[in-house]
Design a protein around this motif. Structure first.
Motif, PDB file in Angstrom:
ATOM      1  N   UNK A  93       5.695   1.101   2.593  1.00 38.37           N
ATOM      2  CA  UNK A  93       4.732   0.905   1.511  1.00 38.37           C
ATOM      3  C   UNK A  93       3.529   1.785   1.727  1.00 38.37           C
ATOM      4  N   UNK A  94       2.955   2.268   0.621  1.00 42.82           N
ATOM      5  CA  UNK A  94       1.805   3.158   0.703  1.00 42.82           C
ATOM      6  C   UNK A  94       0.565   2.446   0.171  1.00 42.82           C
ATOM      7  N   UNK A  95      -0.559   2.693   0.812  1.00 46.98           N
ATOM      8  CA  UNK A  95      -1.843   2.156   0.374  1.00 46.98           C
ATOM      9  C   UNK A  95      -2.884   3.251   0.550  1.00 46.98           C
ATOM     10  N   UNK A  96      -3.953   3.160  -0.228  1.00 44.93           N
ATOM     11  CA  UNK A  96      -5.014   4.162  -0.107  1.00 44.93           C
ATOM     12  C   UNK A  96      -6.357   3.511  -0.396  1.00 44.93           C
ATOM     13  N   UNK A  97      -7.421   4.182  -0.002  1.00 49.83           N
ATOM     14  CA  UNK A  97      -8.753   3.668  -0.258  1.00 49.83           C
ATOM     15  C   UNK A  97      -9.023   3.651  -1.763  1.00 49.83           C
ATOM     16  N   UNK A  98      -9.868   2.700  -2.181  1.00 55.08           N
ATOM     17  CA  UNK A  98     -10.148   2.505  -3.602  1.00 55.08           C
ATOM     18  C   UNK A  98     -10.675   3.768  -4.257  1.00 55.08           C
ATOM     19  N   UNK A  99     -11.434   4.572  -3.509  1.00 52.18           N
ATOM     20  CA  UNK A  99     -12.034   5.779  -4.079  1.00 52.18           C
ATOM     21  C   UNK A  99     -10.993   6.801  -4.511  1.00 52.18           C
ATOM     22  N   UNK A 100      -9.758   6.673  -4.001  1.00 54.68           N
ATOM     23  CA  UNK A 100      -8.716   7.641  -4.329  1.00 54.68           C
ATOM     24  C   UNK A 100      -7.720   7.127  -5.368  1.00 54.68           C
ATOM     25  N   UNK A 101      -7.901   5.877  -5.833  1.00 59.16           N
ATOM     26  CA  UNK A 101      -6.944   5.293  -6.773  1.00 59.16           C
ATOM     27  C   UNK A 101      -6.820   6.090  -8.065  1.00 59.16           C
ATOM     28  N   UNK A 102      -7.920   6.716  -8.510  1.00 58.18           N
ATOM     29  CA  UNK A 102      -7.867   7.482  -9.754  1.00 58.18           C
ATOM     30  C   UNK A 102      -7.563   8.958  -9.516  1.00 58.18           C
ATOM     31  N   UNK A 103      -7.245   9.312  -8.277  1.00 64.68           N
ATOM     32  CA  UNK A 103      -6.964  10.711  -7.936  1.00 64.68           C
ATOM     33  C   UNK A 103      -5.492  10.914  -7.583  1.00 64.68           C
ATOM     34  N   UNK A 104      -4.918   9.992  -6.812  1.00 69.57           N
ATOM     35  CA  UNK A 104      -3.550  10.155  -6.330  1.00 69.57           C
ATOM     36  C   UNK A 104      -2.655   9.035  -6.846  1.00 69.57           C
ATOM     37  N   UNK A 105      -1.394   9.389  -7.065  1.00 72.77           N
ATOM     38  CA  UNK A 105      -0.373   8.400  -7.395  1.00 72.77           C
ATOM     39  C   UNK A 105       0.860   8.698  -6.543  1.00 72.77           C
ATOM     40  N   UNK A 106       1.375   7.662  -5.876  1.00 68.17           N
ATOM     41  CA  UNK A 106       2.524   7.807  -4.989  1.00 68.17           C
ATOM     42  C   UNK A 106       3.706   7.069  -5.596  1.00 68.17           C
ATOM     43  N   UNK A 107       4.850   7.724  -5.679  1.00 65.54           N
ATOM     44  CA  UNK A 107       6.047   7.096  -6.243  1.00 65.54           C
ATOM     45  C   UNK A 107       7.287   7.553  -5.451  1.00 65.54           C
ATOM     46  N   UNK A 108       8.095   6.570  -4.989  1.00 56.86           N
ATOM     47  CA  UNK A 108       7.881   5.127  -5.094  1.00 56.86           C
ATOM     48  C   UNK A 108       6.794   4.673  -4.129  1.00 56.86           C
ATOM     49  N   UNK A 109       6.046   3.660  -4.537  1.00 55.96           N
ATOM     50  CA  UNK A 109       4.952   3.168  -3.703  1.00 55.96           C
ATOM     51  C   UNK A 109       5.452   2.262  -2.587  1.00 55.96           C
ATOM     52  N   UNK A 110       6.667   1.722  -2.736  1.00 57.72           N
ATOM     53  CA  UNK A 110       7.240   0.863  -1.700  1.00 57.72           C
ATOM     54  C   UNK A 110       8.748   0.830  -1.883  1.00 57.72           C
ATOM     55  N   UNK A 111       9.440   0.330  -0.856  1.00 46.02           N
ATOM     56  CA  UNK A 111      10.890   0.251  -0.930  1.00 46.02           C
ATOM     57  C   UNK A 111      11.498  -0.002   0.429  1.00 46.02           C
ATOM     58  N   UNK A 112      12.808   0.080   0.501  1.00 45.32           N
ATOM     59  CA  UNK A 112      13.559  -0.120   1.742  1.00 45.32           C
ATOM     60  C   UNK A 112      14.465   1.093   1.941  1.00 45.32           C
ATOM     61  N   UNK A 113      14.496   1.621   3.152  1.00 41.55           N
ATOM     62  CA  UNK A 113      15.375   2.731   3.493  1.00 41.55           C
ATOM     63  C   UNK A 113      16.435   2.223   4.461  1.00 41.55           C
ATOM     64  N   UNK A 114      17.682   2.402   4.099  1.00 38.53           N
ATOM     65  CA  UNK A 114      18.770   1.948   4.948  1.00 38.53           C
ATOM     66  C   UNK A 114      18.888   2.826   6.190  1.00 38.53           C
ATOM     67  N   UNK A 115      19.587   2.307   7.196  1.00 35.49           N
ATOM     68  CA  UNK A 115      19.791   3.065   8.430  1.00 35.49           C
ATOM     69  C   UNK A 115      20.422   4.411   8.120  1.00 35.49           C
ATOM     70  N   UNK A 116      19.904   5.450   8.722  1.00 34.94           N
ATOM     71  CA  UNK A 116      20.384   6.821   8.530  1.00 34.94           C
ATOM     72  C   UNK A 116      20.232   7.280   7.086  1.00 34.94           C
ATOM     73  N   UNK A 117      19.303   6.672   6.361  1.00 35.37           N
ATOM     74  CA  UNK A 117      19.064   7.060   4.972  1.00 35.37           C
ATOM     75  C   UNK A 117      17.734   7.754   4.819  1.00 35.37           C
ATOM     76  N   UNK A 118      17.412   8.120   3.597  1.00 40.02           N
ATOM     77  CA  UNK A 118      16.153   8.803   3.346  1.00 40.02           C
ATOM     78  C   UNK A 118      15.737   8.562   1.904  1.00 40.02           C
ATOM     79  N   UNK A 119      14.478   8.780   1.626  1.00 40.87           N
ATOM     80  CA  UNK A 119      13.957   8.667   0.273  1.00 40.87           C
ATOM     81  C   UNK A 119      12.942   9.785   0.076  1.00 40.87           C
ATOM     82  N   UNK A 120      12.979  10.389  -1.098  1.00 42.31           N
ATOM     83  CA  UNK A 120      12.013  11.429  -1.427  1.00 42.31           C
ATOM     84  C   UNK A 120      10.825  10.785  -2.130  1.00 42.31           C
ATOM     85  N   UNK A 121       9.637  11.112  -1.665  1.00 37.88           N
ATOM     86  CA  UNK A 121       8.402  10.523  -2.180  1.00 37.88           C
ATOM     87  C   UNK A 121       7.612  11.607  -2.918  1.00 37.88           C
TER      88      UNK A 121
END
Length: 222
Positions: A93-121
């Protein structure tokens, strides 16, 4: 026969060897195309996996999401891969300081990665104000145990960006003076200069200022 049980009033000392393997995660800055398929081990179906990234290549990859210089209001997206190199699933899961909420967006913001797996953010940057960040670590990724949600590791996502507004200068600064004009005198010509002192080009338009009944600029009639 002694089956290894316990007799009355008898105490034995039993020793067990426990071996635990920590979660192993690797974050890799790969390219500027977050829509591309994940590397081998990814769980997206129906897409061809991207070529795997070797250990030597991973070490040579930059560790910062460098967005460069952007116009205020311009959006840019960069991507990186979270790879699970361990034997167990983990949550992220990703979190950021409040001052950056209107500057950056992360997707996906959270999730589960299986063993030997990967996810592109995908990380999208768009600032509506002038901003300069260098090696900023205010975006944090937390790795957690998926069943309990217990955090087991955190690491920062380092970003760098400079958002600038158009900068210009008008000469002469005090305006253009035509002096005293006589009736039916030939028209006089004066020049002024608009100079771009910023990084990016910009457009301009010159219009007449219409006055209202009180002699003030009438914005509605422009």
């Amino acid at each position: 026969a002694d089956l290894g049980g316990f007799e009355a009033a008898e105490a034995r000392r039993l020793e067990f060897g426990l071996k635990a393997e920590a979660y192993r995660v690797r974050a890799i800055v790969l390219d500027e195309d977050p829509s591309a398929p994940p590397p081998e081990g990814g769980k997206k179906k129906g897409k061809k996996a991207a070529p795997p990234v070797g250990e030597a290549e991973e070490k040579s990859r930059p560790g910062t999401l460098a967005f460069g210089q952007l116009r205020v209001g311009e959006a840019k997206q960069l991507g990186f891969v979270l790879r699970n190199k361990g034997k167990y699933d983990f949550g992220f899961g990703f979190a950021m300081k409040k001052a950056l909420h209107d500057v950056f967006r992360v997707a996906p913001a959270e999730g589960v990665i299986e063993a030997d797996g990967s996810v592109r953010v995908a990380v999208t940057c768009c600032s509506l104000r002038e901003l300069k960040l260098a090696d900023n670590k205010d975006i944090v990724c937390t790795i957690s145990e998926p069943a309990t949600g217990e955090a087991v590791e955190t690491f920062p996502v380092t970003v760098a960006v400079s958002a600038v507004s158009p900068k210009y200068k008008i000469q002469p600064q005090r305006g253009v003076s035509f002096g005293t004009l006589k009736y039916n005198e030939p028209a006089k010509e004066r020049k002024f200069e608009i100079r771009n002192e910023g990084t990016f080009s910009f457009a301009f338009a010159i219009t007449d200022v219409l006055l209202d009944g009180a002699g003030q600029p009438d914005e509605a009639r422009r």
